[in-house]
Design a protein around this motif. Sequence first.
Motif, PDB file in Angstrom:
ATOM      1  N   ILE A 302     -14.438 -82.033 -68.469  1.00 31.38           N
ATOM      2  CA  ILE A 302     -15.984 -81.556 -68.706  1.00 31.38           C
ATOM      3  C   ILE A 302     -16.062 -80.211 -68.580  1.00 31.38           C
ATOM      4  N   ALA A 303     -15.194 -79.443 -67.456  1.00 25.46           N
ATOM      5  CA  ALA A 303     -15.357 -78.127 -67.088  1.00 25.46           C
ATOM      6  C   ALA A 303     -15.159 -77.322 -68.437  1.00 25.46           C
ATOM      7  N   GLY A 304     -13.884 -77.950 -69.334  1.00 28.14           N
ATOM      8  CA  GLY A 304     -13.820 -77.061 -70.643  1.00 28.14           C
ATOM      9  C   GLY A 304     -14.797 -77.097 -71.420  1.00 28.14           C
ATOM     10  N   GLY A 305     -15.693 -78.171 -71.560  1.00 29.77           N
ATOM     11  CA  GLY A 305     -17.126 -78.274 -72.594  1.00 29.77           C
ATOM     12  C   GLY A 305     -18.137 -77.190 -71.824  1.00 29.77           C
ATOM     13  N   VAL A 306     -18.158 -77.421 -70.579  1.00 26.21           N
ATOM     14  CA  VAL A 306     -18.982 -76.617 -69.706  1.00 26.21           C
ATOM     15  C   VAL A 306     -18.856 -75.022 -69.925  1.00 26.21           C
TER      16      VAL A 306
END
Length: 413
Positions: A302-306
């Motif tokens: 999710i952090a990568g998408g953020v």
Amino acid sequence: MELLTTNNVWMMVCTVLVFFMHLGFSLLEVGLTRQKNAINILFKNVFIICAGLLTYAILGFNLMYPGSFLAGIIPDHFFDLFGLNAPITDGALDLAYNNGYTYWTDFLFQGMFAATAATIVSGAVAERIKLGSFMLFSIIYIAIIYPIIGSWKWGGGFLDEIGFYDFAGSSLVHSVGGWGALIAIYLLGARLGKFGKDGRSHAIPGHNIPLATAGVFILWLGWFGFNGGSVLSADPSLTSITLVTTCLAAASGGLAAFLVSTIAYKNYDLTMFLNGILGGLVAITAGADLMSPLEAVLIGLIAGGVIVFGVSLIDKLKLDDPVGAVAVHLACGIWGTLAVGIFGTLAGLDQFLTQLTGVGIIGAFSCISAYIILSVIKSTMGLRMEEKEETEGLDTHEHGMNAYAEFGTAQNR
């Protein structure tokens, strides 16, 4: 005594690793910006660690601990000279904050964290801020703002009392730096040429992506100390799972950012890949000791998408962040802090709301403080370089030298 020695040695090793992170930040920022400002970037990072340690010794350490904060306002021993009043003999062991390490080791480990908050701002304001103005802001932010916020949780203050959890600083370190960076780039404005008359964003490529890549690997290595040291002992079980979750979140964060950016922009963007790794590291930092390996992977994904959407949002808001510091440290810091209420052993609605409350309070105080400090500096010393100086490069005008002398003055490199 043997256990104390083992724990203390581990904490000192972790302190060295966190210190090494400052080289990683330096290389990352230099690589993602232009050649004509390389010395300026390096100078700021050298200044931060030197000034940061001294200001933390003089004021910050005692402002942050033990956290009595005047039932709120003035901490115990606030006026102790240098804040470091322990005897230099074994008597210092009696002043340890737990039985795992000495008073002096605690100071040095925490001092490295303090300097990190200002380093985050350094990359975001690169290539157009006046050096003197940045140095003054850094001193105030490290000496006063960061320790006050840290005292609310790590010093046993009100955030700790309500159950807010931040293992190693997704909010207390990274978002504090990220909020400061956001306010700074808002007040500074974008670099010349970043946004055209048509309002479109124009890429300003960094001059040395290999250096930036080396910086990210160094930061990843340093995170073994950042999170591993936050266990505050050499406990084999807790230290091991913490390092595993840290690495898995970093790996999944990088892959997610690479995949999402490839789908969105139809190219393999290495800088997004690199920032995705950092985003995963920042996100897991709040709960690295609470998560299973699978949960760490999900937090990193999710952090990568953020990261990808955060960088895009900053551009759409006409804000200029040369290294992606706001997306990495602020957006992923917030996500990681909230993730403590979604994943791991503390997950639950009450914990999520507590985490959200902490994020809001820290964000409000950081923004207001940074805005006041920077506004005063802007109205007195000024924040931004003159157009001619910015065009020709800060290295020439503020330092009188070039980072790569054999190439001469290269304004656009």
